[in-house]
Design an enzyme around this catalytic site. Structure first.
Site, PDB file in Angstrom:
ATOM      1  N   ASP A 342     -21.505 -26.008  90.265  1.00  0.00           N
ATOM      2  CA  ASP A 342     -21.844 -25.128  89.159  1.00  0.00           C
ATOM      3  C   ASP A 342     -23.236 -24.556  89.418  1.00  0.00           C
ATOM      4  O   ASP A 342     -24.006 -25.093  90.216  1.00  0.00           O
ATOM      5  CB  ASP A 342     -21.805 -25.929  87.852  1.00  0.00           C
ATOM      6  CG  ASP A 342     -22.286 -25.124  86.665  1.00  0.00           C
ATOM      7  OD1 ASP A 342     -21.819 -23.985  86.500  1.00  0.00           O
ATOM      8  OD2 ASP A 342     -23.138 -25.626  85.917  1.00  0.00           O
ATOM      9  N   ASP A 546     -22.339 -29.705  84.868  1.00  0.00           N
ATOM     10  CA  ASP A 546     -23.074 -30.345  83.772  1.00  0.00           C
ATOM     11  C   ASP A 546     -22.575 -29.970  82.389  1.00  0.00           C
ATOM     12  O   ASP A 546     -22.918 -30.640  81.414  1.00  0.00           O
ATOM     13  CB  ASP A 546     -24.567 -29.992  83.866  1.00  0.00           C
ATOM     14  CG  ASP A 546     -24.832 -28.536  83.503  1.00  0.00           C
ATOM     15  OD1 ASP A 546     -25.665 -28.270  82.634  1.00  0.00           O
ATOM     16  OD2 ASP A 546     -24.178 -27.652  84.088  1.00  0.00           O
ATOM     17  N   ASP A 550     -17.541 -27.105  82.493  1.00  0.00           N
ATOM     18  CA  ASP A 550     -17.258 -27.717  83.791  1.00  0.00           C
ATOM     19  C   ASP A 550     -16.296 -28.893  83.680  1.00  0.00           C
ATOM     20  O   ASP A 550     -15.751 -29.348  84.688  1.00  0.00           O
ATOM     21  CB  ASP A 550     -18.559 -28.217  84.444  1.00  0.00           C
ATOM     22  CG  ASP A 550     -19.547 -27.098  84.700  1.00  0.00           C
ATOM     23  OD1 ASP A 550     -19.111 -26.030  85.155  1.00  0.00           O
ATOM     24  OD2 ASP A 550     -20.747 -27.290  84.430  1.00  0.00           O
TER      25      ASP A 550
END
Length: 662
Positions: A342, A546, A550
């Site tokens: 990410d 995080d 996600d």
């Protein structure tokens, strides 16, 4: 001893899924943890008493307590499996423990039971916590919404009662009640839970908004375009559940052969007992030989061959800020051969910061003066960009002048009076709408240059004339580039960048860290699709993220790691491991440590199999004295246990770090 989540049929009229555990709830998980703790305490009391030569009446009852408290649950599970014509390692361990006690090896059996009870309790607690976190995600969407009526009135209704075509009113500071499109109004909406974007997004008529996102200071009228049960946030819940249920069974290497081993050992033990009887041997001698066989063939050394290296690696990683949730996860980390990262909060710090200060030629302002002027106007604002500007001024030790007549226009910017001058700070596209002049043209060029480089441009005006541009961006973590390089070396392929942020910002950051596969503007389901594409190609994907957005990808991946400091509750619970200190560089190190642990497991399995094979052949071909059989069995157990404990040393972590860096 695994658990899955199933979906109960929802009550009539309900839209939220009702989740129940197939075997475990939080209450049962806590109860199982208490039984395991009781067994462990009893074992730890009995062991020193036995080793120091205390009378048997002092320590035998404590071992008995360990047997009962730690053994009843796996024993019951094993009996249930037996009813389904399946023989699993739970029942085998209980039988082996009872057999050990029957020939005087009470401590060995108690140790087996404590190991199994503790691992089962930890798995149950992890499952229950993940289930609670999935339930909690549903609370992101508000329970009620303000629906506008045809006659101009309004009513408060449950969000489940909203239907496609309804119009809802979103006031400042409220969460959006349903996925829809803005009909009227302007505001900035924090949609980090859905897209992961670090900054609120300006919304006006025609823009899409998502349930569960947080409205800023403006008022929005939104037309509902999706049923609440089909909103993006509801789909995140469904994807996490689906990924958890369909993910390949997570088993340690030895568990993959437990069924055959269990059946083979039981059959062989019965044969060792019954065949001599058929040829006229004494019952006592045959029973003793069969019990000796059960002891030397029991998988104690095999279990300890697997667990100590993995548990030692878990403990070592924990000391260095990486929480690995189970031995299975530690084993799986070493198998990954592809990585997906990410952007916001993972490769970056997740907090916008001023990166560029550009006074315009002819403005007469220095960098510090421009920053102080912007900070004075932004000081009363709670917007993340405003906080970034004020923080930058304070970091430089600048004196921030007092501002009067502060006003904020959603999606445009702020205005205030500073030292008698009218100061405006906001989006260049919204403020540069006057007749063209030299400063406006220059400001437009600088703003475009900053935005092309992936920064957010902020225009500063004084008395309606542009005086400077500030560039704001989410700062890259210092160890991001080194981490990407190390993961590339470990897996043999460059990581992917999966982000909901805009393509320009994603491309700029990817170029800085050496990532070439960039996928931007993704919703949570798009991230899951990208992960599954890789896995269909035969890759074992490690996802690092995080946010709530996600979580589905973390659940769907072969292994998921969450950033701990700013990670959402759902991401932390869904992930298989957590980087507690937000040190991204620990990721390649823990992957390398996992690979070392797996090599230690292979070493131990070879040692254990050599000992077991030798003792079994001796017992079958010749006459293995029981004390010698116990000594060989315990010796192999001690050897593999000590070998695995070598991974507890700090040098093992340093060596793994060195391997990851090369």
């Amino acid at each position: 001893m695994s658990t899955t989540l199933i979906e109960r049929p929802a009550p009539a009229g309900a839209t939220r899924p009702s989740l129940v555990p197939r075997r475990r709830t939080r209450v049962f998980a806590l109860a199982e943890a208490r039984w395991a703790a009781a067994a462990t305490v009893a074992f730890l009391i009995a062991l020193p008493l036995q080793l120091t030569g205390a009378p048997a009446w002092a320590w035998v009852p404590m071992y008995a307590i360990a047997y009962v408290t730690g053994g009843w649950e796996p024993g019951w599970a094993g009996l249930q499996a037996l009813r389904e014509k399946t023989l699993d390692v739970d029942l085998l361990m209980i039988v082996a423990a009872i057999g050990a006690a029957a020939i005087g090896q009470v401590m060995d059996g108690a140790l087996l039971i404590v190991i199994f009870a503790t691992s089962g309790a930890l798995e149950a607690l992890a499952t229950a916590r993940t289930q609670d976190s999935v339930r909690g995600l549903l609370d992101l969407a508000p329970a009620t919404a303000t629906r506008l009526l045809d006659d101009g009135g309004e009513e408060t209704v449950a969000t489940e009662a909203l239907a496609v075509g309804d119009t809802i009113l979103i006031r400042p500071g409220e969460r959006v009640g349903a996925d829809g499109r803005v009909l009227d109004g302007a505001s900035e909406v924090d949609q980090a839970t859905i897209t992961g974007e670090p900054l609120p997004v300006a919304k006006q008529a025609g823009d899409e908004v998502f349930a569960g996102t947080l409205n800023g200071t403006g008022v929005l009228r939104v037309k509902v375009e999706r049923d609440p049960a089909d909103s993006v946030i509801a789909r995140i819940v469904a994807m996490v559940e689906e990924a958890s249920e369909t993910k390949a069974p997570t088993q340690l290497f030895i568990e993959k052969v437990e069924q055959r081993y269990s059946l083979g050992m039981v059959a062989a033990t019965l044969a060792v007992f019954l065949i001599p009887l058929a040829f006229g041997a004494a019952v006592t001698g045959s029973l003793l030989r069969a019990m000796t066989f059960m002891i030397v063939a029991s998988p104690c050394a095999v279990v300890l061959a697997t667990m100590p290296p993995l548990l030692s690696a878990i403990a070592n990683a924990g000391r260095h800020g990486v929480l690995v949730k189970s031995a299975v996860v530690m084993e799986r980390l070493g198998q990954v051969d592809a990585v997906a990262l990410d952007k916001t909060g993972t490769l970056t710090e997740g907090t916008p910061r001023v990166t560029d200060i550009r006074p315009l030629a002819g403005s007469g302002l220095s960098e510090d003066e421009l920053l102080a002027l912007a900070a004075a106007a932004e000081h009363p604002s709670e917007h993340p960009l405003a906080r970034a500007v004020v923080s930058a001024a304070r970091e430089r030790g600048l004196e921030i002048p007092a501002a009067r007549d502060f006003t904020s226009a959603p999606g445009i910017g702020v205005t205030a009076t500073v030292h008698g001058d009218a100061v405006a700070v906001g989006a260049p596209a919204r403020l540069l709408n006057r007749a063209e002049d030299r400063l406006s043209a220059l400001a437009a060029v600088v703003a475009e240059e900053l935005e092309d480089s992936g920064r957010t441009a902020v225009l500063v005006e004084r008395d309606s004339l542009p005086v400077g541009i500030l560039g704001i961006a989410d700062r890259l973590r210092p160890d991001a580039a080194a981490t990407v390089a190390a993961l590339t070396a470990l897996t043999g392929s460059t990581p992917m960048l999966l982000t909901g942020d805009n393509p320009r910002a994603a491309a700029r950051l990817a170029a800085e860290v050496g990532i070439t596969d960039v996928r931007a503007g993704l919703l949570p389901q798009d991230k899951v699709t990208a992960v599954r594409e890789q896995e269909k190609a035969g890759r074992r994907v490690l996802v690092i993220g995080d946010g709530v957005n996600d979580a589905p990808a973390l659940a769907a991946a072969h292994t998921g790691i969450a950033m701990g400091r700013a990670g959402s509750d759902l991401a932390l619970e869904t992930a298989d491991a957590v980087i507690v200190r937000d040190e991204l560089a620990t990721v390649p190190t823990v992957v390398a440590l996992s690979r070392r642990a797996r090599s230690f497991v292979v070493q131990n399995l070879v040692i254990a199999s050599v000992f077991i094979s030798g003792l079994v052949i001796w017992d079958l071909v010749g006459h293995l004295p029981l004390p010698l059989g116990v000594l060989g069995h315990e010796g192999s157990t001690v050897i593999v246990g000590l070998n695995g404990l070598r991974l507890l040393r700090d040098s093992a972590w340093k060596r793994a770090g060195a391997e990851a860096a090369t």
